[in-house]
Each structure stands twice: as structure tokens, then as C-alpha cells.
Design a protein around this motif. Structure first.
Motif, PDB file in Angstrom:
ATOM      1  N   ALA A  10      11.099  27.543  -0.939  1.00 43.72           N
ATOM      2  CA  ALA A  10      12.117  26.857  -0.133  1.00 43.72           C
ATOM      3  C   ALA A  10      13.501  26.953  -0.761  1.00 43.72           C
ATOM      4  O   ALA A  10      14.510  26.913  -0.054  1.00 43.72           O
ATOM      5  CB  ALA A  10      11.723  25.395   0.069  1.00 43.72           C
ATOM      6  N   ALA A  11      13.564  27.096  -2.093  1.00 49.54           N
ATOM      7  CA  ALA A  11      14.875  27.200  -2.746  1.00 49.54           C
ATOM      8  C   ALA A  11      15.596  28.476  -2.320  1.00 49.54           C
ATOM      9  O   ALA A  11      16.807  28.527  -2.263  1.00 49.54           O
ATOM     10  CB  ALA A  11      14.711  27.167  -4.257  1.00 49.54           C
ATOM     11  N   LYS A  12      14.801  29.506  -2.041  1.00 47.02           N
ATOM     12  CA  LYS A  12      15.421  30.783  -1.672  1.00 47.02           C
ATOM     13  C   LYS A  12      15.590  30.940  -0.167  1.00 47.02           C
ATOM     14  O   LYS A  12      16.324  31.814   0.282  1.00 47.02           O
ATOM     15  CB  LYS A  12      14.571  31.947  -2.202  1.00 47.02           C
ATOM     16  CG  LYS A  12      14.726  32.166  -3.685  1.00 47.02           C
ATOM     17  CD  LYS A  12      13.953  33.419  -4.084  1.00 47.02           C
ATOM     18  CE  LYS A  12      14.119  33.712  -5.574  1.00 47.02           C
ATOM     19  NZ  LYS A  12      13.096  34.677  -6.020  1.00 47.02           N
ATOM     20  N   CYS A  13      14.876  30.153   0.614  1.00 43.94           N
ATOM     21  CA  CYS A  13      14.946  30.320   2.078  1.00 43.94           C
ATOM     22  C   CYS A  13      16.272  29.771   2.590  1.00 43.94           C
ATOM     23  O   CYS A  13      16.657  28.645   2.287  1.00 43.94           O
ATOM     24  CB  CYS A  13      13.792  29.595   2.759  1.00 43.94           C
ATOM     25  SG  CYS A  13      13.859  29.742   4.553  1.00 43.94           S
ATOM     26  N   ILE A  14      16.960  30.580   3.372  1.00 43.73           N
ATOM     27  CA  ILE A  14      18.225  30.157   3.967  1.00 43.73           C
ATOM     28  C   ILE A  14      18.081  30.023   5.482  1.00 43.73           C
ATOM     29  O   ILE A  14      19.071  30.055   6.210  1.00 43.73           O
ATOM     30  CB  ILE A  14      19.367  31.122   3.589  1.00 43.73           C
ATOM     31  CG1 ILE A  14      18.980  32.562   3.932  1.00 43.73           C
ATOM     32  CG2 ILE A  14      19.698  31.004   2.106  1.00 43.73           C
ATOM     33  CD1 ILE A  14      20.119  33.548   3.763  1.00 43.73           C
ATOM     34  N   ALA A  15      16.851  29.906   5.941  1.00 45.35           N
ATOM     35  CA  ALA A  15      16.562  29.663   7.358  1.00 45.35           C
ATOM     36  C   ALA A  15      17.208  30.706   8.263  1.00 45.35           C
ATOM     37  O   ALA A  15      17.731  30.377   9.323  1.00 45.35           O
ATOM     38  CB  ALA A  15      17.006  28.254   7.758  1.00 45.35           C
ATOM     39  N   CYS A  16      17.174  31.956   7.845  1.00 45.97           N
ATOM     40  CA  CYS A  16      17.846  32.993   8.635  1.00 45.97           C
ATOM     41  C   CYS A  16      16.966  33.508   9.768  1.00 45.97           C
ATOM     42  O   CYS A  16      17.442  34.171  10.681  1.00 45.97           O
ATOM     43  CB  CYS A  16      18.303  34.141   7.747  1.00 45.97           C
ATOM     44  SG  CYS A  16      16.981  35.240   7.196  1.00 45.97           S
ATOM     45  N   THR A 140      15.680  37.442   1.097  1.00 45.74           N
ATOM     46  CA  THR A 140      15.904  36.756  -0.184  1.00 45.74           C
ATOM     47  C   THR A 140      14.628  36.628  -1.016  1.00 45.74           C
ATOM     48  O   THR A 140      14.640  35.931  -2.032  1.00 45.74           O
ATOM     49  CB  THR A 140      16.456  35.336   0.059  1.00 45.74           C
ATOM     50  OG1 THR A 140      15.486  34.583   0.777  1.00 45.74           O
ATOM     51  CG2 THR A 140      17.755  35.365   0.853  1.00 45.74           C
TER      52      THR A 140
ATOM     53  N   LYS B  40      16.758  43.047  -0.753  1.00 39.09           N
ATOM     54  CA  LYS B  40      15.345  42.670  -0.744  1.00 39.09           C
ATOM     55  C   LYS B  40      14.740  42.727   0.651  1.00 39.09           C
ATOM     56  O   LYS B  40      13.535  42.808   0.815  1.00 39.09           O
ATOM     57  CB  LYS B  40      15.208  41.273  -1.344  1.00 39.09           C
ATOM     58  CG  LYS B  40      15.599  41.252  -2.821  1.00 39.09           C
ATOM     59  CD  LYS B  40      15.659  39.855  -3.397  1.00 39.09           C
ATOM     60  CE  LYS B  40      16.118  39.907  -4.860  1.00 39.09           C
ATOM     61  NZ  LYS B  40      16.341  38.583  -5.430  1.00 39.09           N
ATOM     62  N   ASN B 180      21.891  37.423  -2.107  1.00 41.09           N
ATOM     63  CA  ASN B 180      20.948  37.419  -3.234  1.00 41.09           C
ATOM     64  C   ASN B 180      21.638  37.244  -4.569  1.00 41.09           C
ATOM     65  O   ASN B 180      21.106  36.598  -5.469  1.00 41.09           O
ATOM     66  CB  ASN B 180      20.120  38.709  -3.216  1.00 41.09           C
ATOM     67  CG  ASN B 180      19.015  38.616  -2.185  1.00 41.09           C
ATOM     68  OD1 ASN B 180      18.311  37.620  -2.137  1.00 41.09           O
ATOM     69  ND2 ASN B 180      18.880  39.625  -1.348  1.00 41.09           N
ATOM     70  N   ILE B 201      24.623  25.865   6.672  1.00 40.12           N
ATOM     71  CA  ILE B 201      23.448  26.140   5.826  1.00 40.12           C
ATOM     72  C   ILE B 201      23.912  26.311   4.378  1.00 40.12           C
ATOM     73  O   ILE B 201      23.256  25.845   3.443  1.00 40.12           O
ATOM     74  CB  ILE B 201      22.723  27.418   6.314  1.00 40.12           C
ATOM     75  CG1 ILE B 201      22.178  27.241   7.737  1.00 40.12           C
ATOM     76  CG2 ILE B 201      21.627  27.834   5.342  1.00 40.12           C
ATOM     77  CD1 ILE B 201      20.939  26.409   7.860  1.00 40.12           C
ATOM     78  N   LYS B 205      22.703  24.220   1.012  1.00 39.69           N
ATOM     79  CA  LYS B 205      22.091  24.818  -0.176  1.00 39.69           C
ATOM     80  C   LYS B 205      22.938  24.579  -1.431  1.00 39.69           C
ATOM     81  O   LYS B 205      22.537  24.977  -2.520  1.00 39.69           O
ATOM     82  CB  LYS B 205      21.922  26.334   0.010  1.00 39.69           C
ATOM     83  CG  LYS B 205      21.094  26.776   1.213  1.00 39.69           C
ATOM     84  CD  LYS B 205      19.637  26.388   1.135  1.00 39.69           C
ATOM     85  CE  LYS B 205      18.842  27.235   0.182  1.00 39.69           C
ATOM     86  NZ  LYS B 205      17.388  26.926   0.306  1.00 39.69           N
ATOM     87  N   VAL B 580      23.926  32.830  11.537  1.00 38.04           N
ATOM     88  CA  VAL B 580      23.351  34.055  10.971  1.00 38.04           C
ATOM     89  C   VAL B 580      22.856  35.016  12.060  1.00 38.04           C
ATOM     90  O   VAL B 580      22.726  36.206  11.840  1.00 38.04           O
ATOM     91  CB  VAL B 580      22.215  33.691   9.982  1.00 38.04           C
ATOM     92  CG1 VAL B 580      21.015  33.132  10.710  1.00 38.04           C
ATOM     93  CG2 VAL B 580      21.835  34.879   9.121  1.00 38.04           C
TER      94      VAL B 580
END
Lengths: 170, 695
Positions: A10-16, A140, B40, B180, B201, B205, B580
Motif C-alpha cells: 500500500a505504501a507504493k500504490c498510488i491508486a492509478c 510502482t 517498472k 518511482n 493523491i 501520500k 492520472v
């Protein structure tokens, strides 16, 4: 999930939603249907600071699959080698029993074809040694694909190493 | 047979390097180019590109309009007929009004060198790009301080220790590499501060979010500078070595205390002081990001300048973890770079004055390479400085991109000829006289891209599949038009290989070198200039100019007093942004992206909504002095009470694009025609609006 697992960082997910779109494009999923779904909580304000979290929900490929047990024409099968549950489209009669039987209603309705469809974890890609389309598209690396043991080893290694780095031996 | 092709995406302007797997002329998958570690995967736009391949709602062949403008009545024609028609009409119009009566606008892309060649060949000085509307003032501001445009610098996200973003929505604008790099930095402990009237978003974050009063970012920055200077938090050695005009800045920001800024911005003075100190502790690995898609106000140039100056105070320009100046082939030790078609010798132009006054009296310091596109409608309507009769709108839609939609519409309808090159039916395209449809990026090869950066490289886009419809690449279309207009000699190519060989002629790189990875690196390691003595600032002084010679020589002050911003109690300031799923106004009709985000909503603060009796999901009317529209409300605590927010790019009126037709409201319909007259950007976040329940 058969012999596999998709893990969401979840830390890397940016809900794209690349995962969902790539899934739809790869599997020709019609409008309105979603095989693999990214579920996002937030953003919402907690004490004035916004926070969000997310979890990817594909088909779980249950060991004792409700959808398979409910299918009256045996159109839903399970692969012996890795436990993936999939629909044989040519046998599906469109009764929707699988959708109702699944506790999470994960099988989807393909209105164009008049048949059910579901996430097979891109077993064609897995057979070619590739990750499912959702995982491969994730920009990501928030989605990680692997076997449960392997993911567990990796997570524990990372956690352990982070502790060791913080407190190196004298 | 299955093959993997390395190419460049073009779902947005970032052009991420991608790997496309193709079998029997069909796309099997689109993923990140594995030879570029930060690639990635792909963003949802990249993943959705295949939704356009066989989409019957695309422009499927050349078309000539048969009914009134915008009626949707078209005649399908051959390429010869469309090109002959375009050239004949141009010749007829140019005979009467001169070729200066043509304006060419585009989204800057790999074919831009050939676009500029076309304009020079036909003899018109009139060019503008999407960049002018999106970031004209960012460009100008950067040049006033360091002599480089924003496009010639970038952020070293991965090594940053503190990143401060002013509405800069990194995770929703989604350059995959930058995304990234920033996530990696965050995993290593970098702190991210988001300053924004709305929770994006990216804000969600971030480590800390500051909800700022809309339009007051400049006040925050002057207060930050005040604290940084007063508490000696700046990089003294760097400032002494590189900065011109530090004393003037010190004196100027002296009255702008954090307490003063608190009343203007709504951010507590103690938080401003803390942010200045935290940023300073991380210096020089600090990025005060300078741009894009937020805070476009009439004083924008001074806001952007303040951001570059904050970086200078942190010593972060040309420092790892800060801002870097992009390096090109010569910095990598090559004798020459890519050869340009637009640098050939062309006949002198009859008229050198431009339609927009860019580089002239009206906009002396805006970038002539991009023009001042916001001036296009008024130039047409007022015939100032002369009559404009022809518009080439190539992969760019000025109708939905500029402010004051109705004014733009009147201007487009006044033209004698609109030639559009588009993938699908956009706003300007649906009003065109002739459409010359471009092939999708997956269906075409393009001129090579010089990718300047810390590690400069040359990148290639190559066709992955054959065009599904009767479409062509733009370099072919432009040559065909030029030939019919009698200036084909400036297009010395037949095939894309001819173009590549021409471009590479001075570099000594064989085209075969692109097969393996899709690009050719010019440097193995990152090129940094020596911070003590080797930074080549391109200002007249060779230094960082807080007191800017570019501004002052053209009659603009470097430090005009801050102008307080008032928002009447019954109004809101309309701010806009992106998500996005979409690129500007271009992708709303894409099969998958339309499903992902089909329309925009109006974000409104819950307390203001309650006072107006507006409930979440209800239709509301939004009205400015310029226009109005109906849209669904999104009632939330995640927006400042003085602001309302909507996504840019919706409210399409083109009946041919059925999925996006009349979904949401076009921000262009509401935005007042106000500009930053120094920098050249439209002030797209400055419009005051009223909101009420729709009846």
C-alpha cells in the motif's frame, strides 16, 4: 489463490488503476466488468492529514471454490498443477450461478457474450513464465506476484535487514 | 511470430520508454522498457493505448467537412483529395492575405522540428504550442533566474531528502520514472511536503500536507525566504558564489513575516517556520518543485521565480537530490547533436511580427519557441496585428485548452480554414474543414528524440503494428502538404529511415544501435557540473539572478510588492487540475480511460456546501463572468473553503466522440480571460465563481 499470491504494497500504490486497465485490455473485458479490482480507501483526512490505503482484489482461486461447485455444466475447472480456477467459455451457459455462489461475487458478467468470465490470474502468461498482466503493468511495483512462501521469505528478509541496518553489530 | 519492440509511449507528453510485445500484427502487451530500471510498468493511459487501436470512434480516414462547422457532417476522402484541398485552399488564402495569415499550433512532440520546418518553408512566423498554455510562465520564470527553461532542468528525485510540492501532483501526472524515483526516495526516508488547497493523491501520500488559501503560494514563499534569511538557514557558500541580488531579496522579504503570511495563506506561522528549518536541514538535497498544473494566477511568474530562488538559497541547483541542469551530447563529449531540419536556410519571411506579440512589445520575454497561445482567439477576432485566416491544429485542441471557450469558439468559426491532425474527434477537430488523421503512436515511427538529462540519450519511437485505419504519420503529412505548396525541397526524406539518418549524420551512431534497447546512451554515468566553479548558468551574468536582467531590461521589476488576494464571501476561486487517467483534453473518449474517469465533479468544502444547501452528488450550477455549466458536486472536507476544484478536460461537445459527449463541464467554459502578462500563461486558477443548486 491457487499456488500463487498477489501482494499489495500500500505504501507504493498510488491508486492509478493501471492494474485494472491492463487486465481489461489483456482479457478483452467489456465495459462495466472488472476481473481484478484495486480497492482504495481514501484519501480522507485524519487529524487534518490526508491518508489513503489500497488492496488489490483479484479472484482468490479458492481451494474449495464456491463458483466451481455451483456451476451446473462443469464449465468451471481447476488446474491440477497449480490450482488456478478458470471458466471454459465454450461450456458456459450464462446462468450466473457462479456469480451468486461466490461469497465476493468475483466472477463477472460479459453482457456481449452472455457468459460469465473471471480472473484466471492470466494463466496463459504464467505458463509463459510471466506475471499476470495486472502485476506486470503496475508502474510502482506495488503489486507483487509470487508463491506465498516466497513472498513471506522476502518480506521477513526485508524486515529483518531493516532492523539489522538500524542496529548494526558492534 | 512474437517479438518485443522498444519504443516511446505518447499517451501523454512524457514519452515513457515502453516494451511492446507484438504477435501477428497484434499487440499482446505494453509494459515498461526493462532496460530503464525505473520503468517498472506503465501508467493507466499507457495500459489503455490499445483501446484506441481499433476504436470505430477514431478519425478513420481523411475527411472534408460538408455541413456547417461542428455539424458532424463529413465526406470521407482519399489522402490525395484531402491534401490537394488543403494546399489549394491555403494557396488561395495566402494569395490574398499572405502566409502570415496561417497559425500552426501543436502539442510539442517528436515531429516538432518538422512542424517548424513547415512553417518556415511556407513563410509564417506564427507558431504556438500546448506548452504556452500549460507552463509558459514556468518557462519564463526559470529563464529570468537561471537562464534555462523549465524543460532544460529537472529534479533529482531519487536522491532528495526533502521535497516540497506546490500543487505539483507528481503521482497523478505520472511520469513513471519520476514517480518511482520519488517513491524510492520516500522509502529511503525523504520527506515530502504538499502545499495545495485540495487533497490530491500526491498530498495523501505526503508526510505533511498544508491546506493553503488558493492563490497565496507566493506569500508563503516570501515568508519562507524571510525565515531562511533571518535565521541564516541558507547555503552561505553557494549563495555567495552564485547568486546576484541576494541583498535586494533580503531587504525585499524583510516585511513578509510568517505572521503576515499566516493571515494571507491560512498556514500557521509556526508551521511556516518549521518548514523553513526542516528544508534547510536537508539542504542541498532539497527540491522546491517549480511547476506544473497548479497556481496559475496573474502574478504566476513571481511565484515560479520564488520557487527557483528557494532552491538557490538551499544550494540545490546542480546538487544531487536537488534540481539539475539537463546535459546534452556536447556535455557527454560528442562533437554534435541531432541535426535539425528547421536549421536549414529558408527564404526571408515577408512578415516577422507574430500574431501573439511574443518576443515583441506585448510579451517581450515569453518564449518565442512556444508563443503565447492564449492570445490566439483575440488575435483572430480583432485582426490584431493582421488578419488570421488559417489554423493548423496538429494534435492539439486550443478550443478546450484555453480560457473563455465561447471566445475561442467565435474565433475558430471566423477562420477561413481549419486543418486538423488528430487521433480522435477533439473540439477543434470537430470544427475543422479538413481532417488529416495521424496514426496512433503504436502505428507509426517518428523522428528520434534527443533525451537530455543527467545521462543524455537518444530515444526512438518505432511502429509496432500497421495502422488499423487510413491514417499517416505527421512527418509524411507535412511533407505532402509542403510539396503541394511548392516548398517540398525542405523535406529531404522519403522514409523514416531517411529522417533518422539525417538526424544522426553528425553523431556517428548507426540506426541499428537502437534495436537492442530502443535508445542509445551517450553517457554511462550521471554528468554533474562542479558546484563550486563549473555551473554554466545561461543568464547574462552567468549567475543566478535574483535581480533579473531579463526582467529589468524589459521594464519589469524583479520584486514587485505582494498583492493581497481577496475572494468575496459569496464566491469561490475555481482551481483546476488533472487525474492520472487523462491527458489534458485528449483522452476522455478512450474506451478504457473513459470508463475509469468518465466525467468531472465539482469539489466543494462541506461547510460551504451545507450553507448553500448542496448535498454530495447533487447537480450544481457553476457560473463565472465568462460562462456557466452544470456539474455534480463532490462535497468534502479535503478542499479549502474558498476554492472549488474540477478536473480539466471534460464537457466535450463533439457528437462523434460518443463516450465523452456532454460528460461533465469544460473548465474552459468557466475560466475568465485573465493572464500573467509577464510570463505569458493564462491564469487558469484565478477565476471567481458562484455555485448554487441546479434547478
Amino acid at each position: 489463490m491457487g499456488d500463487y499470491l498477489i501482494y499489495t504494497d500500500a505504501a507504493k500504490c498510488i491508486a492509478c488503476h493501471s492494474c485494472e486497465v491492463a487486465c481489461k485490455a489483456k482479457n478483452n473485458v467489456p465495459e462495466g466488468a472488472t476481473l481484478g479490482k484495486i480497492v482504495v480507501l481514501g484519501p480522507r483526512l485524519i487529524n487534518g492529514q490526508p491518508r489513503m490505503s489500497s488492496l488489490f482484489v483479484p479472484c482468490f482461486h479458492c481451494e474449495d471454490a464456491w463458483c466451481m461447485n455451483a456451476c451446473p455444466v462443469d464449465a468451471i475447472r481447476k488446474r491440477n498443477e497449480d490450482g488456478l480456477v478458470y471458466i471454459l467459455q465454450e461450456l458456459c451457459v450464462g446462468c450466473k450461478a457462479c456469480i451468486l455462489a461466490c461469497p465476493w461475487h468475483i466472477p463477472q458478467w460479459d453482457a456481449d457474450a452472455g457468459k460469465a468470465m473471471k480472473c484466471d490470474l492470466c494463466m496463459d502468461r504464467i505458463d509463459e513464465g510471466q506475471e499476470p498482466a495486472c502485476v506486470a503493468a503496475c508502474p510502482t511495483n506495488a503489486l507483487q506476484f509470487g508463491e506465498p512462501a516466497q513472498l513471506s521469505h522476502k518480506a521477513r528478509e526485508e524486515y529483518g535487514l531493516s532492523l539489522l541496518k538500524r542496529n548494526p553489530a558492534k | 511470430m512474437r517479438k518485443k519492440i522498444y519504443t516511446l509511449c505518447f499517451m501523454c507528453s512524457v514519452r515513457c520508454p515502453i516494451a511492446v510485445v507484438v504477435e501477428d500484427d497484434k499487440i499482446v502487451s505494453i509494459e515498461g522498457n526493462p532496460h530503464v530500471p525505473a520503468m517498472k510498468g506503465v501508467c493507466p493511459k499507457g495500459a489503455a493505448a490499445v483501446g484506441w487501436l481499433n476504436d470505430p470512434q477514431r478519425v478513420r480516414s481523411p475527411m472534408i467537412r460538408t455541413g456547417p462547422r461542428g455539424s458532424g457532417q463529413w465526406k470521407k476522402v482519399s489522402w490525395d483529395e484531402a491534401l490537394d484541398y488543403t494546399a489549394d485552399r491555403c494557396k488561395e488564402i495566402f494569395a490574398k492575405y499572405g502566409s502570415k495569415s496561417a497559425v500552426y499550433c501543436e502539442r510539442v512532440n517528436l515531429v516538432t522540428d518538422i512542424s517548424k520546418t513547415f512553417l518556415k518553408a511556407i513563410g509564417s512566423p506564427n507558431y504556438f504550442s500546448h506548452d504556452t498554455i500549460c507552463k509558459g510562465s514556468v518557462n519564463t520564470a526559470c529563464r529570468t533566474v537561471i537562464g534555462y527553461t523549465d524543460g532544460q532542468i529537472s529534479a533529482d528525485w531519487s536522491n532528495a531528502r526533502h521535497v516540497i510540492l506546490y500543487g505539483r501532483n507528481v503521482f497523478e501526472s505520472m511520469e513513471v520514472k519520476a514517480t518511482n524515483a520519488l517513491l524510492d526516495a520516500m522509502a529511503k526516508g525523504a520527506k515530502v511536503t504538499s502545499v495545495d488547497p485540495r487533497v490530491s493523491i500526491t498530498a495523501a501520500k505526503s508526510d505533511q500536507y498544508m491546506m493553503i488559501r488558493p492563490g497565496t503560494d507566493l506569500a508563503l514563499n516570501y515568508a519562507l525566504m524571510h525565515v531562511i534569511i533571518k535565521e541564516h538557514l541558507y547555503d552561505v557558500k553557494y549563495v555567495n558564489r552564485w547568486v546576484e541580488g541576494f541583498d535586494k531579496l533580503s531587504a525585499f522579504v524583510d516585511p513578509y513575516t510568517p505572521e503576515w503570511a499566516e493571515t494571507e495563506t491560512g498556514i500557521p506561522a509556526k508551521d511556516i517556520i518549521r518548514l523553513a528549518r526542516e528544508a534547510s536541514q536537508a539542504k542541498p538535497a532539497v527540491i522546491f518543485h517549480y511547476g506544473y498544473r497548479a497556481s496559475h494566477h496573474p502574478t504566476e511568474i513571481y511565484f515560479r521565480r520564488s520557487l527557483i530562488m528557494l532552491n538557490a538559497l538551499m544550494g540545490s541547483i546542480e546538487s544531487p537530490g536537488g534540481i539539475f541542469i539537463k546535459k546534452g551530447p556536447k556535455d557527454a563529449g560528442l562533437k554534435a547533436g541531432i541535426r535539425k531540419f528547421s536549421e536549414q536556410q529558408f527564404p526571408a519571411m515577408e512578415e516577422t511580427r507574430r500574431f501573439d506579440g511574443c518576443g515583441e512589445e506585448k510579451f517581450p520575454i515569453a518564449d518565442t519557441a512556444h508563443g503565447v497561445g492564449a492570445m490566439f482567439p483575440s488575435a483572430v477576432l480583432n485582426e490584431d496585428p493582421y488578419p488570421i485566416k488559417v489554423l493548423f491544429a496538429f494534435r492539439f485542441d486550443p478550443l478546450y485548452s484555453n480560457f473563455d471557450f465561447q471566445q475561442s469558439l467565435r474565433a475558430l468559426k471566423k477562420l477561413d480554414l481549419i486543418v486538423s491532425c488528430d487521433i480522435n474527434f477533439g473540439g477543434t477537430t470537430s470544427l475543422a474543414d479538413v481532417i488529416l488523421p495521424e496514426s496512433l503512436f503504436l502505428e507509426r515511427s517518428d523522428p528520434l528524440q534527443m533525451g537530455a538529462g543527467l545521462k543524455p540519450a537518444v530515444n526512438r519511437r518505432i511502429a509496432c503494428v500497421r495502422p488499423g485505419f487510413d491514417t499517416k504519420p505527421m512527418w509524411w503529412i507535412l511533407k505532402q502538404l509542403a510539396q503541394r505548396m511548392g516548398v517540398g525541397e525542405y523535406f529531404p526524406y522519403e522514409t523514416i529511415e531517411d529522417i533518422w539518418n539525417y538526424q544522426l549524420a553528425d553523431m556517428g551512431i548507426p540506426i541499428a544501435d537502437f534495436e537492442q534497447k530502443g535508445f542509445v546512451s551517450l553517457s554511462d554515468k550521471a554528468i554533474w557540473w562542479d558546484r563550486e566553479d563549473g555551473i554554466k548558468f545561461k543568464t547574462p551574468s552567468g549567475k543566478i539572478e535574483f535581480v533579473s536582467s531579463l526582467l529589468e531590461d524589459n521594464g519589469f521589476p524583479s520584486f514587485p510588492p505582494y498583492e493581497a488576494l481577496e475572494t468575496p464571501e459569496d464566491r469561490f476561486r475555481l482551481i483546476v487540475g488533472r487525474c492520472v487517467a487523462h491527458t489534458n483534453v485528449m483522452t476522455q473518449n478512450n474506451l478504457y480511460l473513459n470508463e475509469l474517469v468518465p466525467e468531472n465533479t465539482l469539489w466543494i468544502n462541506e461547510k460551504r456546501a451545507e450553507a448553500l444547501g448542496i448535498k454530495d452528488g447533487e447537480r450544481v450550477e457553476i457560473e463565472s463572468d465568462t460562462g456557466k455549466g452544470q456539474i455534480r458536486a463532490f462535497v468534502t472536507d479535503m478542499i479549502h473553503p474558498e476554492a472549488v476544484f474540477m478536473l480539466h478536460g471534460f464537457g466535450h461537445q463533439e457528437p462523434e466522440s460518443r463516450r465523452s459527449y456532454q460528460r461533465g463541464v469544460a473548465d474552459a467554459m468557466i475560466q475568465d480571460p485573465i493572464m500573467d502578462k509577464v510570463g505569458g500563461s493564462p491564469a487558469l486558477d484565478h477565476t471567481l465563481v458562484r455555485v448554487k443548486k441546479a434547478v
